[in-house]
Design an enzyme around this catalytic site. Structure first.
Site, PDB file in Angstrom:
ATOM      1  N   TYR A 238       0.833  -1.208   0.000  1.00  0.00           N
ATOM      2  CA  TYR A 238       0.000   0.000   0.000  1.00  0.00           C
ATOM      3  C   TYR A 238       0.866   1.256   0.000  1.00  0.00           C
ATOM      4  O   TYR A 238       0.637   2.183  -0.791  1.00  0.00           O
ATOM      5  CB  TYR A 238      -0.923  -0.004   1.218  1.00  0.00           C
ATOM      6  CG  TYR A 238      -1.700   1.285   1.385  1.00  0.00           C
ATOM      7  CD1 TYR A 238      -2.836   1.542   0.607  1.00  0.00           C
ATOM      8  CD2 TYR A 238      -1.286   2.260   2.294  1.00  0.00           C
ATOM      9  CE1 TYR A 238      -3.538   2.733   0.740  1.00  0.00           C
ATOM     10  CE2 TYR A 238      -1.976   3.451   2.429  1.00  0.00           C
ATOM     11  CZ  TYR A 238      -3.109   3.682   1.648  1.00  0.00           C
ATOM     12  OH  TYR A 238      -3.793   4.865   1.775  1.00  0.00           O
TER      13      TYR A 238
ATOM     14  N   ASP B 225       2.432   1.784  -3.344  1.00  0.00           N
ATOM     15  CA  ASP B 225       1.472   2.289  -4.334  1.00  0.00           C
ATOM     16  C   ASP B 225       1.181   3.770  -4.127  1.00  0.00           C
ATOM     17  O   ASP B 225       0.997   4.518  -5.094  1.00  0.00           O
ATOM     18  CB  ASP B 225       0.167   1.486  -4.261  1.00  0.00           C
ATOM     19  CG  ASP B 225       0.337   0.065  -4.783  1.00  0.00           C
ATOM     20  OD1 ASP B 225       1.311  -0.169  -5.518  1.00  0.00           O
ATOM     21  OD2 ASP B 225      -0.500  -0.790  -4.455  1.00  0.00           O
TER      22      ASP B 225
ATOM     23  N   LYS C 189      22.240 -23.903 -13.824  1.00  0.00           N
ATOM     24  CA  LYS C 189      21.921 -23.610 -15.225  1.00  0.00           C
ATOM     25  C   LYS C 189      20.412 -23.415 -15.335  1.00  0.00           C
ATOM     26  O   LYS C 189      19.638 -24.354 -15.192  1.00  0.00           O
ATOM     27  CB  LYS C 189      22.377 -24.753 -16.126  1.00  0.00           C
ATOM     28  CG  LYS C 189      22.244 -24.472 -17.610  1.00  0.00           C
ATOM     29  CD  LYS C 189      22.872 -25.600 -18.418  1.00  0.00           C
ATOM     30  CE  LYS C 189      22.780 -25.297 -19.906  1.00  0.00           C
ATOM     31  NZ  LYS C 189      21.388 -25.252 -20.391  1.00  0.00           N
TER      32      LYS C 189
ATOM     33  N   GLU D  41      19.443 -14.738 -17.700  1.00  0.00           N
ATOM     34  CA  GLU D  41      18.356 -15.580 -18.186  1.00  0.00           C
ATOM     35  C   GLU D  41      17.030 -14.993 -17.718  1.00  0.00           C
ATOM     36  O   GLU D  41      16.859 -14.671 -16.540  1.00  0.00           O
ATOM     37  CB  GLU D  41      18.511 -16.989 -17.617  1.00  0.00           C
ATOM     38  CG  GLU D  41      17.940 -18.073 -18.467  1.00  0.00           C
ATOM     39  CD  GLU D  41      18.866 -18.494 -19.598  1.00  0.00           C
ATOM     40  OE1 GLU D  41      18.466 -19.370 -20.368  1.00  0.00           O
ATOM     41  OE2 GLU D  41      19.987 -17.952 -19.715  1.00  0.00           O
TER      42      GLU D  41
ATOM     43  N   CYS E 197     -24.988 -30.938 -20.211  1.00  0.00           N
ATOM     44  CA  CYS E 197     -23.844 -31.713 -19.721  1.00  0.00           C
ATOM     45  C   CYS E 197     -23.404 -31.159 -18.366  1.00  0.00           C
ATOM     46  O   CYS E 197     -22.999 -29.993 -18.268  1.00  0.00           O
ATOM     47  CB  CYS E 197     -22.712 -31.645 -20.742  1.00  0.00           C
ATOM     48  SG  CYS E 197     -21.275 -32.639 -20.316  1.00  0.00           S
TER      49      CYS E 197
END
Length: 666
Positions: free
Chosen positions: A32, A35, A113, A170, A427
């Site tokens: 909060y 923000d 890795k 990565e 169904c």
């Protein structure tokens, strides 16, 4: 403190909090409070556009559209690694190194890795200037705008960083985020993503960076490259990178000899399943950078590094039976029921068989001994059959022809992998699944009503579709199992409160196949009400931005069904929001009807969002890029030269924000 000083102070503070949260995993303020500070900064930047900075924390949400990803040459080639699959391979590699270097003491860096998308990010004077995919190693795609949306990637560095360098790493998608993305796809009847690695890689090539920002991508960095870098070893470089603000994996380990390398491999081969993301091995590097230079490279890989690949997580077990699940859209999913077996730290009893084609391709049969693997370390899948153990009386698997729940004959549309049960309103799992989707948080957000209760209501004959929810009373619900006065009252009140849910959420809640949240917003914004959508034909629908043939056909089929129309009439009579409300439907005039605008640059009178809203409120359309169909480009300060050149080439009218105001008042 001046306005500029306030802006700079907030930017620095928010960057620090981003670093604490996304890199250190140690937040120091609440979401909060974060923000609130971000909103304050957004307000200051909006009111003071002269201080715009593309590297501000407010720009992390994305919004840039990239139609074509430019190919850029790497300043330093991105090599691939040689692979090894045994400790003998690693000892052979060490012998080759020692033969080349002579009798010198060696230290190694051991790194996990990571199975993601490789990236090279360039920083100049402490600021991120470009990010490029691996490509062929010599050149890759410029994905800078998309990389900037990933919170773990610092836009601005801190400390005593070099003037210019590249850092390699990565882009990964943690398991939890991958599962959440797939669950969202399954809810709207779409095919889930296959694995985290491909999803992460594909995310980097999305054209809209705002969509990339919504994905829970992470970035782990492990290698620095450049001229005159302030360290002598790889390990020291990683320590420096941490201080500058990079997310460097804490599992990286300095090994004094090959035995310590083996210890590291053994530890993580056993414990890799405790990590929140995919790993498929260990990378071993010579630590000393001078020795790396001396060893150099082969035609495709560095001599000073090698990858040790973990053995694939596979086991064999018996396939006892195949069952078939029916989703809310009628999609049939075959499931393998297995003899329980341990795999990747969990007991596996079931595995997805995906569809009829997959069963036929692998020739999977009941009582077969099958090889099971965890795709992406998450979803068990059958990858093969041990034919030598197949029983002599084995029978080829015949895919079901009728729904396992309602016995309706299945259908399979041309070009689709899945079979479907067409019994939309008869169904049981489709009906229950559709109502469960209707009440979900992103749809009608009905409090007091959960999935199990929906099944209970259906099985007791109280609901057959989502319109029936609005006829429920406390007296009807009270006799049901686990229902008390308060819970029954909360359920009824929650249903009544849903009448205030906006039209775009209602449209998503209807459960039209392929109509997810984004598509529902597009359709609601374009057509304004449910009747206009229902009356639209296929050609009209595909003309709507981002609506393709498959979605358009599904929408037409939904509204061609008379039972769907009857349910919609009941929703309308119950006061459900089936049109954009007046407060949201702020069309002022049709002065700009049929005109397409592109907004570029920084403005004084309007913010970019205000310009876009003014265009749409007056009947115009906002384009994401300049094309022959563009009528006007509203140009502010710092408009990109490429856009300016393209507008001139296509002879598109370039106007100022004052000119735009004149258009509205003329």
């Amino acid at each position: 403190m001046t306005v500029l000083q306030k802006i700079q102070s907030l930017r620095e503070e928010l960057n620090l909090h981003n670093y604490n949260y996304y890199v250190l995993d140690n937040p120091t303020i609440s979401d909060y409070d974060f923000d609130v500070k971000l909103t304050d900064l957004q307000s200051l930047e909006k009111n003071n556009p002269e201080y715009f900075d593309e590297n501000s924390p407010t720009q992390r949400v994305g919004g840039t559209i990239t139609k074509n990803f430019e190919t850029l040459k790497h300043d330093y080639r991105m090599y691939s690694l040689d692979n090894s699959y045994s400790k003998e391979d690693l000892l052979d590699w060490e012998n080759r190194i020692q033969k080349a270097l002579g009798d010198v003491p060696l230290e190694y860096i051991c790194e996990l890795k990571y199975d993601g998308a490789s990236i090279s990010i360039t920083y100049e004077n402490g600021r991120l200037v470009r990010a490029v995919t691996r490509g062929d190693g010599f050149q890759g795609d410029d994905v800078t705008n998309n990389i900037k949306t990933i919170k773990a990637v610092p836009i601005k560095l801190k400390g005593d960083f070099p003037e210019k360098f590249d850092i390699r790493g990565e882009i990964i998608l943690p398991f939890a985020g991958f599962e959440k993305m797939n669950q969202d796809l399954i809810e709207i009847g779409e095919t889930p993503y296959s694995n985290p690695r491909n999803t992460a890689s594909g995310s980097l090539k999305l054209q809209d960076s705002a969509e990339v920002a919504k994905r829970p991508l992470d970035c782990l960095l492990y290698s620095l490259i450049g001229n005159n870098l302030p360290f002598q070893s790889h390990f020291e470089g990683l320590e420096k990178a941490r201080l500058w603000g990079f997310k460097v994996p804490k599992q990286s380990h300095l090994a004094k000899n090959m035995n310590e390398v083996f210890d590291f491999i053994n530890i993580w081969d056993k414990n890799r399943h405790t990590l929140p993301y995919e790993t498929d091995g260990v990378v071993i590097k010579v630590n000393d950078l001078h020795l790396q230079d001396e060893l150099g490279y082969t035609a495709k890989s560095p001599r000073w590094a090698i990858a040790y690949k973990f053995k694939s997580e596979q086991v064999f077990t018996q396939l006892n039976s195949i069952s078939y699940q029916v989703g809310r859209t009628g999609s049939i999913t075959p499931v393998a029921n297995l003899e329980p077996v341990q795999l990747a730290g969990t007991i596996v009893k079931r595995a997805s068989l995906h569809n009829a084609d997959q069963i036929e391709k692998l020739d999977i049969r009941i009582n077969d001994t099958v090889f099971v693997e965890k795709g992406g370390e998450i979803i068990p899948k059958i990858i093969g059959v041990d034919l030598q153990k197949r029983p002599s009386n084995s029978q080829k698997t015949a895919y079901i022809t009728h729904c396992p729940e309602c016995q309706t004959k299945l259908e399979r549309k041309e070009g689709e992998a899945n079979h479907y049960c067409p019994n939309f309103y008869g169904c049981r799992p489709q009906i229950i699944g559709r109502i469960q989707h209707y009440i979900s948080r992103k749809a009608m957000d009905i409090e007091g009503l959960g999935g199990e209760t929906v099944a209970l209501l259906y099985d007791n004959g109280l609901v057959k579709n989502y319109a029936d929810l609005y006829d429920l009373s406390v007296e009807q619900i009270l006799p049901l199992e686990r229902m008390a006065q308060k819970s029954a009252e909360n359920l009824v009140q929650g249903v009544q409160n849903s009448k205030n849910i906006p039209f775009e959420n209602v449209l998503f809640a209807l459960g039209i196949r392929y109509v997810g949240e984004t598509v529902a917003k597009k359709l609601a914004k374009h057509y304004k009400n449910i009747d206009a959508i229902a009356n639209a034909n296929l050609l009209e629908l595909v003309m709507v931005d981002e609506i393709g043939d498959k979605i358009a056909q599904s929408v037409v089929e939904f509204f061609d069904n008379q039972e769907n129309i009857s349910v919609l009439e009941r929703l309308k009579n119950n006061g459900i929001q089936l049109a954009i409300s007046e407060e949201n439907n702020t069309v002022v005039s049709n002065k700009l009807l049929g005109k397409i605008f592109v907004v570029s640059g920084v403005f004084e009178i309007y913010s970019r969002d205000e310009l876009k809203k003014a265009i749409e409120d007056n009947g115009g359309k906002v384009g994401s890029s300049i094309s022959a169909k563009t009528n006007y480009v509203i140009a502010g300060q710092n408009m990109g030269p490429a856009k300016l050149e393209k507008a001139n080439q296509l002879k598109v009218s370039i106007i100022s924000e004052s000119d735009f105001s004149a258009l509205l008042t003329s």
